[in-house]
Design a protein around this motif. Structure first.
Motif, PDB file in Angstrom:
ATOM      1  N   GLN A 104      16.226  -5.406 -37.404  1.00 17.67           N
ATOM      2  CA  GLN A 104      15.916  -6.702 -37.993  1.00 17.67           C
ATOM      3  C   GLN A 104      15.421  -7.676 -36.928  1.00 17.67           C
ATOM      4  OE1 GLN A 104      19.585  -7.581 -40.261  1.00 17.67           O
ATOM      5  NE2 GLN A 104      18.150  -8.020 -41.914  1.00 17.67           N
ATOM      6  N   LEU A 105      15.588  -7.343 -35.652  1.00 23.90           N
ATOM      7  CA  LEU A 105      15.241  -8.265 -34.569  1.00 23.90           C
ATOM      8  C   LEU A 105      13.853  -7.990 -34.021  1.00 23.90           C
ATOM      9  CD1 LEU A 105      18.581  -8.321 -32.576  1.00 23.90           C
ATOM     10  CD2 LEU A 105      17.810  -9.876 -34.349  1.00 23.90           C
ATOM     11  N   GLY A 106      13.226  -9.056 -33.546  1.00 29.35           N
ATOM     12  CA  GLY A 106      11.928  -8.939 -32.913  1.00 29.35           C
ATOM     13  C   GLY A 106      11.704 -10.114 -31.982  1.00 29.35           C
ATOM     14  N   THR A 107      10.565 -10.117 -31.334  1.00 31.57           N
ATOM     15  CA  THR A 107      10.194 -11.198 -30.426  1.00 31.57           C
ATOM     16  C   THR A 107       8.793 -11.663 -30.769  1.00 31.57           C
ATOM     17  OG1 THR A 107      11.513 -10.196 -28.675  1.00 31.57           O
ATOM     18  CG2 THR A 107       9.913 -11.851 -28.017  1.00 31.57           C
ATOM     19  N   LEU A 108       8.651 -12.966 -30.990  1.00 34.14           N
ATOM     20  CA  LEU A 108       7.321 -13.551 -31.173  1.00 34.14           C
ATOM     21  C   LEU A 108       6.795 -13.900 -29.794  1.00 34.14           C
ATOM     22  CD1 LEU A 108       7.503 -16.062 -34.152  1.00 34.14           C
ATOM     23  CD2 LEU A 108       6.578 -13.778 -34.106  1.00 34.14           C
ATOM     24  N   LEU A 109       5.649 -13.391 -29.461  1.00 29.26           N
ATOM     25  CA  LEU A 109       5.050 -13.629 -28.153  1.00 29.26           C
ATOM     26  C   LEU A 109       3.846 -14.541 -28.328  1.00 29.26           C
ATOM     27  CD1 LEU A 109       5.437 -12.731 -25.227  1.00 29.26           C
ATOM     28  CD2 LEU A 109       3.836 -10.891 -25.671  1.00 29.26           C
ATOM     29  N   VAL A 110       3.942 -15.740 -27.727  1.00 31.40           N
ATOM     30  CA  VAL A 110       2.866 -16.730 -27.774  1.00 31.40           C
ATOM     31  C   VAL A 110       2.475 -17.008 -26.337  1.00 31.40           C
ATOM     32  CG1 VAL A 110       2.187 -19.048 -28.500  1.00 31.40           C
ATOM     33  CG2 VAL A 110       3.841 -17.759 -29.847  1.00 31.40           C
ATOM     34  N   GLY A 111       1.336 -16.494 -25.920  1.00 28.19           N
ATOM     35  CA  GLY A 111       0.955 -16.641 -24.511  1.00 28.19           C
ATOM     36  C   GLY A 111       1.968 -15.913 -23.637  1.00 28.19           C
ATOM     37  N   ARG A 112       2.616 -16.667 -22.751  1.00 28.56           N
ATOM     38  CA  ARG A 112       3.623 -16.072 -21.875  1.00 28.56           C
ATOM     39  C   ARG A 112       5.046 -16.384 -22.334  1.00 28.56           C
ATOM     40  NH1 ARG A 112       1.945 -17.027 -15.767  1.00 28.56           N
ATOM     41  NH2 ARG A 112       3.751 -15.705 -15.563  1.00 28.56           N
ATOM     42  N   ARG A 113       5.189 -16.995 -23.500  1.00 35.04           N
ATOM     43  CA  ARG A 113       6.511 -17.356 -24.019  1.00 35.04           C
ATOM     44  C   ARG A 113       6.919 -16.407 -25.133  1.00 35.04           C
ATOM     45  NH1 ARG A 113       8.203 -22.413 -22.398  1.00 35.04           N
ATOM     46  NH2 ARG A 113       6.598 -23.702 -21.476  1.00 35.04           N
ATOM     47  N   GLY A 114       8.200 -16.074 -25.150  1.00 33.76           N
ATOM     48  CA  GLY A 114       8.739 -15.213 -26.186  1.00 33.76           C
ATOM     49  C   GLY A 114       9.870 -15.909 -26.915  1.00 33.76           C
ATOM     50  N   PHE A 115       9.949 -15.716 -28.229  1.00 36.85           N
ATOM     51  CA  PHE A 115      10.976 -16.327 -29.058  1.00 36.85           C
ATOM     52  C   PHE A 115      11.633 -15.249 -29.901  1.00 36.85           C
ATOM     53  CE2 PHE A 115       7.599 -19.424 -28.332  1.00 36.85           C
ATOM     54  CZ  PHE A 115       8.312 -20.444 -27.721  1.00 36.85           C
ATOM     55  N   SER A 116      12.964 -15.161 -29.826  1.00 35.33           N
ATOM     56  CA  SER A 116      13.703 -14.157 -30.593  1.00 35.33           C
ATOM     57  C   SER A 116      13.717 -14.544 -32.066  1.00 35.33           C
ATOM     58  CB  SER A 116      15.141 -14.051 -30.083  1.00 35.33           C
ATOM     59  OG  SER A 116      15.145 -13.587 -28.756  1.00 35.33           O
ATOM     60  N   VAL A 117      13.407 -13.560 -32.916  1.00 31.98           N
ATOM     61  CA  VAL A 117      13.373 -13.783 -34.355  1.00 31.98           C
ATOM     62  C   VAL A 117      14.074 -12.626 -35.053  1.00 31.98           C
ATOM     63  CG1 VAL A 117      11.217 -15.100 -34.348  1.00 31.98           C
ATOM     64  CG2 VAL A 117      11.138 -12.635 -34.635  1.00 31.98           C
ATOM     65  N   ARG A 118      14.398 -12.857 -36.316  1.00 33.02           N
ATOM     66  CA  ARG A 118      14.880 -11.756 -37.142  1.00 33.02           C
ATOM     67  C   ARG A 118      14.266 -11.868 -38.529  1.00 33.02           C
ATOM     68  NH1 ARG A 118      21.265 -12.540 -38.709  1.00 33.02           N
ATOM     69  NH2 ARG A 118      21.065 -14.613 -39.603  1.00 33.02           N
ATOM     70  N   PHE A 119      14.115 -10.698 -39.150  1.00 36.42           N
ATOM     71  CA  PHE A 119      13.591 -10.587 -40.505  1.00 36.42           C
ATOM     72  C   PHE A 119      14.754 -10.621 -41.485  1.00 36.42           C
ATOM     73  CE2 PHE A 119      10.033  -9.010 -38.194  1.00 36.42           C
ATOM     74  CZ  PHE A 119       8.933  -9.112 -39.018  1.00 36.42           C
ATOM     75  N   GLU A 137      13.477 -15.951 -39.058  1.00 39.12           N
ATOM     76  CA  GLU A 137      14.485 -16.888 -38.553  1.00 39.12           C
ATOM     77  C   GLU A 137      14.434 -16.855 -37.033  1.00 39.12           C
ATOM     78  OE1 GLU A 137      19.278 -17.791 -38.661  1.00 39.12           O
ATOM     79  OE2 GLU A 137      18.520 -15.959 -39.571  1.00 39.12           O
ATOM     80  N   LEU A 138      14.363 -18.008 -36.414  1.00 41.84           N
ATOM     81  CA  LEU A 138      14.325 -18.115 -34.953  1.00 41.84           C
ATOM     82  C   LEU A 138      15.739 -18.263 -34.407  1.00 41.84           C
ATOM     83  CD1 LEU A 138      11.379 -20.565 -34.928  1.00 41.84           C
ATOM     84  CD2 LEU A 138      11.350 -18.396 -33.726  1.00 41.84           C
ATOM     85  N   LEU A 139      15.995 -17.642 -33.260  1.00 38.05           N
ATOM     86  CA  LEU A 139      17.299 -17.780 -32.618  1.00 38.05           C
ATOM     87  C   LEU A 139      17.496 -19.210 -32.119  1.00 38.05           C
ATOM     88  CD1 LEU A 139      19.910 -16.465 -31.605  1.00 38.05           C
ATOM     89  CD2 LEU A 139      18.688 -15.862 -29.516  1.00 38.05           C
ATOM     90  N   LEU A 140      16.486 -19.782 -31.482  1.00 35.37           N
ATOM     91  CA  LEU A 140      16.526 -21.158 -30.970  1.00 35.37           C
ATOM     92  C   LEU A 140      15.326 -21.936 -31.515  1.00 35.37           C
ATOM     93  CD1 LEU A 140      17.433 -20.335 -27.273  1.00 35.37           C
ATOM     94  CD2 LEU A 140      18.955 -21.239 -29.011  1.00 35.37           C
ATOM     95  N   PRO A 141      15.417 -22.397 -32.755  1.00 40.89           N
ATOM     96  CA  PRO A 141      14.249 -23.067 -33.347  1.00 40.89           C
ATOM     97  C   PRO A 141      13.843 -24.339 -32.627  1.00 40.89           C
ATOM     98  CG  PRO A 141      16.166 -23.265 -34.779  1.00 40.89           C
ATOM     99  CD  PRO A 141      16.542 -22.330 -33.673  1.00 40.89           C
ATOM    100  N   GLU A 142      14.793 -25.059 -32.019  1.00 45.85           N
ATOM    101  CA  GLU A 142      14.442 -26.309 -31.342  1.00 45.85           C
ATOM    102  C   GLU A 142      13.562 -26.064 -30.120  1.00 45.85           C
ATOM    103  OE1 GLU A 142      18.304 -24.723 -29.912  1.00 45.85           O
ATOM    104  OE2 GLU A 142      17.595 -25.259 -31.879  1.00 45.85           O
ATOM    105  N   SER A 143      13.713 -24.912 -29.458  1.00 41.80           N
ATOM    106  CA  SER A 143      12.870 -24.647 -28.293  1.00 41.80           C
ATOM    107  C   SER A 143      11.497 -24.112 -28.688  1.00 41.80           C
ATOM    108  CB  SER A 143      13.557 -23.664 -27.350  1.00 41.80           C
ATOM    109  OG  SER A 143      13.671 -22.396 -27.951  1.00 41.80           O
ATOM    110  N   ALA A 144      11.370 -23.612 -29.903  1.00 38.97           N
ATOM    111  CA  ALA A 144      10.102 -23.035 -30.347  1.00 38.97           C
ATOM    112  C   ALA A 144       9.220 -24.015 -31.094  1.00 38.97           C
ATOM    113  CB  ALA A 144      10.387 -21.830 -31.243  1.00 38.97           C
ATOM    114  N   ARG A 145       9.779 -25.120 -31.544  1.00 41.06           N
ATOM    115  CA  ARG A 145       9.043 -26.014 -32.433  1.00 41.06           C
ATOM    116  C   ARG A 145       7.714 -26.496 -31.830  1.00 41.06           C
ATOM    117  NH1 ARG A 145       9.909 -28.029 -37.268  1.00 41.06           N
ATOM    118  NH2 ARG A 145      12.073 -27.413 -37.332  1.00 41.06           N
ATOM    119  N   GLY A 146       7.674 -26.832 -30.583  1.00 42.69           N
ATOM    120  CA  GLY A 146       6.441 -27.322 -29.975  1.00 42.69           C
ATOM    121  C   GLY A 146       5.413 -26.240 -29.697  1.00 42.69           C
TER     122      GLY A 146
END
Length: 172
Positions: A104-119, A137-146
């Motif tokens: 259920q877990l994955g990582t969204l990769l945007v440029g050089r940044r990665g954000f932990s997500v789950r389905f 669902e993001l593990l840390l949505p506040e850090s990914a918002r921007g």
């Protein structure tokens, strides 16, 4: 043999530097104005600067450290979506879905940044019959918002393998 820096040795070095600085201040005060002795006193007086740096480092070590960010989703926590995304599967090695450890877990990769997500559903099922639009669902949505605004392109990784590319539709 290497000299090991211990707290006791640091305190001794700080004391010696401060004593030399005080001695330099006394020499500077007692020496005639244009003389080599006065210049030597001024040079010794500057030795208090490394002592101050050492003291600041000591105080920094005494400050409490912030709690590290979570590395995993809490067990048993209900799925609460943050992103609606459009996903497009990429070609995968044969039987890749069977090798997924936590599907259920994955990582969204945007440029050089990665954000932990789950389905919400297992990733294996999505890889076999995946919908074009998914909720994540993001593990840390506040850090990914921007970094994950609507229209942002990204890659989705499962373990270390790219499984899809996509675009953020909207925040939920």
């Amino acid at each position: 043999m290497a000299l090991t820096a211990t707290p006791a040795r640091r305190r001794i070095a700080m004391g010696v530097l401060l004593v030399l600085a005080v001695a330099g201040g006394v020499i500077r005060e007692l020496a005639p104005s244009p003389s080599v002795l006065r210049d030597l006193g001024t040079l010794m007086l500057v030795l208090w600067l490394p002592a101050v740096g050492n003291f600041v480092g000591y105080l920094k070590g005494k400050l409490p450290r912030a709690a590290p960010p979570p590395l995993r989703f809490a067990a048993g926590l209900a799925f609460s979506p943050h992103l609606e995304v459009d996903l497009e599967r990429v070609p995968l090695p044969p039987d890749f879905a069977a090798t997924l450890e936590n599907d259920q877990l994955g990582t969204l990769l945007v440029g050089r940044r990665g954000f932990s997500v789950r389905f919400e559903t297992p990733l294996r099922a999505w890889l076999q019959e995946g919908e074009a639009t998914s909720m994540l669902e993001l593990l840390l949505p506040e850090s990914a918002r921007g970094h994950l605004e609507a229209g942002t392109a990204f890659h989705l990784l499962a373990d270390a393998q790219a499984v899809a590319k996509g675009v953020v539709r909207r925040w939920v």
